[in-house]
Design an enzyme around this catalytic site. Structure first.
Site, PDB file in Angstrom:
ATOM      1  N   LYS B  76      49.044  69.680  -2.824  1.00 43.79           N
ATOM      2  CA  LYS B  76      49.068  71.281  -2.751  1.00 43.79           C
ATOM      3  C   LYS B  76      48.658  71.528  -1.540  1.00 43.79           C
ATOM      4  O   LYS B  76      47.577  71.239  -1.242  1.00 43.79           O
ATOM      5  CB  LYS B  76      49.024  71.798  -3.983  1.00 43.79           C
ATOM      6  CG  LYS B  76      49.120  73.281  -3.910  1.00 43.79           C
ATOM      7  CD  LYS B  76      48.907  74.138  -5.301  1.00 43.79           C
ATOM      8  CE  LYS B  76      49.154  75.408  -5.473  1.00 43.79           C
ATOM      9  NZ  LYS B  76      48.716  76.000  -6.841  1.00 43.79           N
ATOM     10  N   SER B 151      52.109  78.740  -9.398  1.00 40.17           N
ATOM     11  CA  SER B 151      52.282  78.590  -8.007  1.00 40.17           C
ATOM     12  C   SER B 151      52.301  77.224  -7.162  1.00 40.17           C
ATOM     13  O   SER B 151      52.774  77.047  -6.123  1.00 40.17           O
ATOM     14  CB  SER B 151      50.815  79.211  -7.490  1.00 40.17           C
ATOM     15  OG  SER B 151      49.867  78.205  -7.642  1.00 40.17           O
ATOM     16  N   SER B 175      49.411  77.608 -13.187  1.00 33.46           N
ATOM     17  CA  SER B 175      50.321  77.022 -11.970  1.00 33.46           C
ATOM     18  C   SER B 175      50.365  75.614 -11.820  1.00 33.46           C
ATOM     19  O   SER B 175      51.042  75.362 -10.925  1.00 33.46           O
ATOM     20  CB  SER B 175      49.330  77.638 -10.516  1.00 33.46           C
ATOM     21  OG  SER B 175      49.488  79.002 -10.231  1.00 33.46           O
TER      22      SER B 175
END
Lengths: 95, 484, 481
Positions: B76, B151, B175
């Site tokens: 990420k 997210s 997330s």
């Protein structure tokens, strides 16, 4: 709780975010509806409850007082927006 | 070979059926081919990945290799990667080349995994749909008109589309779990403090936790063995002994007590999702689990409390983005205030600004007690709810999200309705306990996740139950046809 | 109207650690810009603070020395504001739960009386960087080397009633932190600086007046000047029917004025909240005890001991114990001489201090070591030299001409104790001063005691100071009967 435009302006200044009049109108509505959501907390009786800032009841660990870092100025400033002679530059600060 | 699990790839590499270079080339070419459609990568590191794969090939089969040496992974874009752009999904950091590696990245590199690139995400991890990214929305591989969740939407989408066998994610209010649910993969949010936060760009420090996003619970366990552990650079990191998370995977789960919180099955839950979850609970019962209804009476307060605590911390955490030392700086600032206000206004997107402003407001003079302190008290209540529940049951099961992945643009203009979709995930972060989302079925051909919640440091128990469930079901093996 | 001044001080003492409070970067002074600012100090995305153990120990030492409470838990909080020398946009400090609470120290007033000053709290925090306004055209340069340097902020009660008291308090704290070895006290380098909260009120009024905060004062003299100026300003203001506004003012030593830093800063809302990157500091009773064991003898105790053990007078004892190094100097000198401790004190507080001040030197940089001074005093005591000659010997030692014995030898300064030689001088003086002798003999005994000084002076002069004054005195008395 609703936040009017002037309050939004004040908060935006504290947070150093430039906003224009139109944005303030929108933020005023959006932030007010978020605060409405948040205020559901009021329904809870927390008079007997203590606040916790962390999920786990841990205490801080301390490190030894030793210098472990070396000079990496060049590396750190390689992508910095504006530097001169090793200093970071900002528009003149008047004291 | 892209359908294989980490365990499978590890075997293939060790038995020399395939080389790391071949594997890496294969995934890179998939990334390049599909990224335009999915937009799940912000950066693809082809060159570095191939160089690392070559090194891996030299050590596979020797003592210096770990079980995962040579296997590709994606990070990420919230994790700092030395010498590689680390944007956090924001224009603010579009030009930021991190000068150091996050601990998570360091550990993964040490274990010999190959970093393919950096995945797209909601800006500064603020969002539940991956639509707040400066780099544009990520698409759900199961249905390109739908969001992947957020997210960590880029990581979820990439793993689901098999552009990488595993990815890292972070979870502040759901997330990891919510996009895992929406993309049909396995995502584990560990106990707060189990995985180092050093080098993970902070959103809300007391809630943030990194974790694995994989195609199975077994893979999550393998990756947890790499990620978990004490870090002297993170004061909130736990020094509890790290177990081998694969050790208990095959234990039978007969007799395990599973709590079903009444509040997770109420009117807010989509009825089709409810029936998927009920089916999977029946499956767990078939495996010998004893299920009973429990109460988590303060669940309804978790979203309100979360939207005080998280914005409060973020408003302060994001003050360092001021256009002075790194990141975006506005053109021709006329004075210092202008430099600050314009750099931040131009560098941050609207969702980030909203949260910064809410956070600034709730901490400001005269409001602190009514908002911030109140929220931290509610946090205490929520933590106590879970502790009470864990006196009765071993783990808690329920839905991860209120529904399947929603359509792109469906909620983006209504922040509050977007926030409310996190109702089943945020309380876990407020309490700091671990939880996992695993594929449990489909609604309208979109995946649905089952959430399992455990007590502090009970990751291996969660992984055990998840693995046993996955041995009995094949939801986690389903793949979106377009990316087969 | 008669006014009363009310003063409270916030002293910032830089803790003498090797590394910063939250990072492993060096704290050394004077390095090139930003070469001692590591990723944590720069507030790079993703970095986290870890507390330096030594900082906690030092704060506890201070707390114990001022008889304060060390709470079981203390918490770091963030103070949020934007400023270019504050890299993270917040300063990590302590707010609700400081590491030290409710202490006090006693200061000695001009009249010799003692006054207790309350210390509300002392808390740990990180220093900010430095802004350089010259040399960058339309820009200001930012150097973050100092960012993250550990500070102990010591906040007093508003217990002081004059600039002199404030200075005396500040000196006392200065002495204490140096005794404890927790701060080098270097005021030029900014290691020890203070903000003063000053207000006035009509004498007898209970309620405090509106206060102004004077920022960043870095010398004892400036504290006194700044406070006096501010008091004058406030009195003028009130007596002209005006009002004091609560504000921050900057003292400008060059212009000798204080000026307002405008209200923009006042509009700040610091939004303190517990730093979520750090957990509470917990201190056990055992830890406190073990730190207490390490505490050195503190100034007040030492002063008492000097009076008792060495028979010093109150004032010399106070001066000598203000600095640990000075006290050590005295003790090694007095121990070597092994008597006449008061004489050692006189020399140290007299000639030696004068010489040090003249060359702006610290006791550690003294040209004359404690041992050298002791050797000289021994020569006074054994009548080798007189006190007057000793001054000459001291000057020579200071100028690097050798030890006392070497100088006495080289310059032939040995006191004349040969009775025959002195007797000759005495006889000469008596025969040369007929008038004075007559006057002396005609005087009553109490006046004679005064007049004899003239003859002693003459003999000493003729001997170039080398005659033993005691012997001269005695011979004169015998002969002038």
């Amino acid at each position: 709780m609703s936040l009017d435009k002037s309050e939004v302006e004040k908060i935006a200044w504290l947070a150093r975010l430039e906003t224009n009049d139109q944005e303030n109108t929108v933020f005023s509505e959006e932030l007010s509806s978020i605060l409405d959501l948040v205020e559901q907390m009021d329904a809870a009786d927390t008079s007997q409850v203590s606040a916790i800032a962390h999920p786990l009841d841990m205490v801080t660990r301390l490190r030894a007082d030793a210098v472990t870092e070396t000079d990496q100025r060049e590396r750190f400033q390689q992508h910095a927006p504006l530097t001169e002679d090793g200093y970071y530059l900002v528009p003149k600060v008047i004291e | 070979m892209h359908q294989s699990t980490l365990a499978g790839l590890s075997e293939a590499l060790r038995s020399k059926q395939i080389s790391s270079t071949e594997l890496t080339e294969h995934f890179i070419s998939r990334c390049k081919k599909h990224n335009e459609q999915l937009n799940c990568f912000i950066t693809i590191n082809e060159e570095q990945a191939l160089a690392a794969a070559k090194d891996a090939d030299n050590i596979i089969g020797t003592d210096s290799a770990s079980r995962l040496t040579g296997i590709p992974i994606a990070h990420k874009d919230i994790f700092c990667t030395n010498g590689i752009k680390t944007s956090c999904g924001s224009k603010m950091l579009d030009n930021f080349i991190a000068p150091y590696d996050a601990t998570v990245v360091e550990k993964i590199n040490q274990a010999g995994l190959i970093s393919l690139g950096k995945t797209n995400m909601d800006e500064f991890a603020m969002g539940s749909s991956n639509e707040t990214s400066y780099y544009g929305a990520v698409k759900n591989p199961w249905h390109l008109d739908h969001v992947p969740g957020g997210s960590s939407g880029g990581s979820a989408s990439a793993v689901a589309a098999m552009l990488c066998p595993a990815a890292t994610g972070t979870d502040t209010g759901g997330s990891i779990r919510q996009p895992a649910s929406m993309c049909g993969i396995t995502g584990l949010k560990p106990t707060y403090g189990r995985v180092s936060r050093y080098g993970m760009i902070a959103y809300a420090s007391s809630l943030d936790q990194g974790g694995p996003m994989t195609r199975s619970a077994e893979d999550a366990a393998l990756l947890m063995n790499v990620l978990a552990g004490f870090d002297e650079r993170d004061s909130t990191s736990s020094d509890q002994l790290v177990e081998d998370y694969t050790e208990r995977l095959n234990n039978p789960i007969e007799g395990i007590k599973i709590g079903l919180p009444k509040q997770y099955f109420d009117d807010g839950l989509d009825s089709e999702v409810a029936s998927v979850i009920e089916d999977s609970i029946k499956q767990l019962e078939k495996l010998g689990a004893i299920c009973k209804e429990i109460e988590l009476p303060n669940t309804h307060l978790s979203i309100p409390a979360y939207y005080v605590v998280a914005p409060a911390e973020c408003s302060s955490n994001l003050s360092r983005f001021d256009g002075v030392r790194f990141g975006y700086r506005c053109e021709d600032p006329k004075d210092l205030s202008d430099l600050y206000c314009r750099s931040r206004a131009e560098g941050f997107g609207n969702e980030v600004k909203r949260r910064i402003m809410i956070g600034t407001y709730v901490l400001s003079a005269g409001y602190y007690d009514a908002y911030y302190l109140k929220a931290q008290k509610i946090r205490h209540l929520i933590r106590d709810d879970f502790q009470t529940a864990f006196n009765e049951v071993d783990i808690i099961a329920g839905p991860t999200a209120t529904g399947p992945a929603f359509k792109l643009n469906e909620k983006i203009n209504d922040p509050v309705s977007m926030y409310l979709s996190d109702i089943y995930t945020v309380s876990v972060n407020l309490a700091g306990i671990p939880a996992i989302s695993i594929p449990a079925g489909f609604v309208s051909s979109l995946p649905i996740g089952l959430q399992l919640i455990g007590n502090y440091f009970k990751e291996s128990q969660l992984l055990n139950v998840a693995h046993q469930f996955q041995l009995a079901t094949d939801w986690h093996q389903r793949t979106p046809e377009a990316f087969a | 109207m008669e006014w009363e001044t009310v003063i409270g001080l916030e002293i910032h003492a830089q803790l003498a650690t090797h590394s910063k409070i939250f990072s492993g970067a060096a704290t050394e002074y004077g390095a090139q810009a930003n070469t001692q600012a590591c990723a944590v100090d720069l507030g790079l995305p993703g970095v986290l603070p870890v507390v330096n153990r030594e900082v906690v120990t030092m704060a506890i030492k201070f707390g114990l020395a001022i008889d304060a409470t060390i709470p079981e838990q203390s918490v770091f909080a963030r103070k949020n504001y934007f400023y270019p020398d504050l890299p993270k946009g917040y300063q990590i400090s302590q707010f609700e739960l400081p590491i030290v609470a409710n202490g006090h120290i006693d200061i000695t007033l001009a009249d010799g009386k003692s006054k207790r000053i309350g210390i509300t709290r002392a808390h740990l925090e990180e220093d900010a960087g430095k802004s350089v306004h010259e040399g960058f055209g339309d820009n200001t340069g930012i150097d973050l080397n100092r960012a993250g340097t550990p500070l102990l902020e010591i906040v007093s009660e508003p217990d002081m009633r004059s600039a002199e008291e404030a200075v005396s308090y500040m000196k006392k704290i200065h002495s204490l932190v140096r005794y404890l070895g927790i701060c080098d006290g270097n005021m030029q380098e900014g290691s020890f600086r203070c903000d003063a909260n000053v207000s006035i009120r009509p004498k007898g009024q209970e309620e405090f007046g509106t206060r102004a905060e004077l920022k960043n004062i870095n010398s004892f003299r400036f504290v006194e000047q700044a406070i006096n100026l501010e008091v004058e300003r406030q009195i003028d203001l009130l007596e002209d029917g005006g009002e004091v506004v609560q504000e921050t003012r900057l003292y400008d030593p060059d212009k000798n004025e204080t000026r307002s830093m405008r209200s923009k800063e006042e509009a700040n809302d610091y939004r303190y909240f517990p730093d979520p990157d750090l957990l509470p500091i917990c201190i056990s009773a055992e830890q406190i005890e073990s730190i207490r064991q390490e505490l050195p003898e503190l100034p007040d105790a030492k002063r008492e001991r000097f009076i008792k053990e060495y028979g010093l007078n109150e004032n010399d004892s106070l001066i000598l114990t203000a600095q640990n190094d000075l006290a050590d100097y005295f003790e090694s000198c007095a121990k070597k001489v092994n008597s006449s401790a008061q004489l050692c004190a006189n020399w140290i507080n007299g000639e030696l201090t004068a010489a040090l001040n003249r060359e702006n030197k610290d006791i550690n940089q003294s040209n004359v070591t404690a041992e050298m001074l002791a050797d000289m005093i021994i020569r006074i005591n054994d009548d080798t030299i007189s006190g007057k000659i000793a001054k000459q010997v001291f000057e020579s030692m200071w100028n690097g001409e050798g030890t006392a014995d070497e100088i006495i030898e080289k310059k032939n300064l040995k006191q004349v104790t040969d009775t025959g030689a002195i007797e000759k001088l005495v006889d000469d003086v008596i025969s040369q001063n007929d008038n004075q002798v007559k006057q002396y003999l005609a005087s009553p005994p109490e006046k004679q005691a005064k007049l004899i000084g003239f003859f002693v002076g003459q003999v000493m002069k003729q001997s170039q100071g080398k005659a033993n004054p005691k012997q001269v005195n005695q011979l004169l008395r015998e002969k002038l009967k």
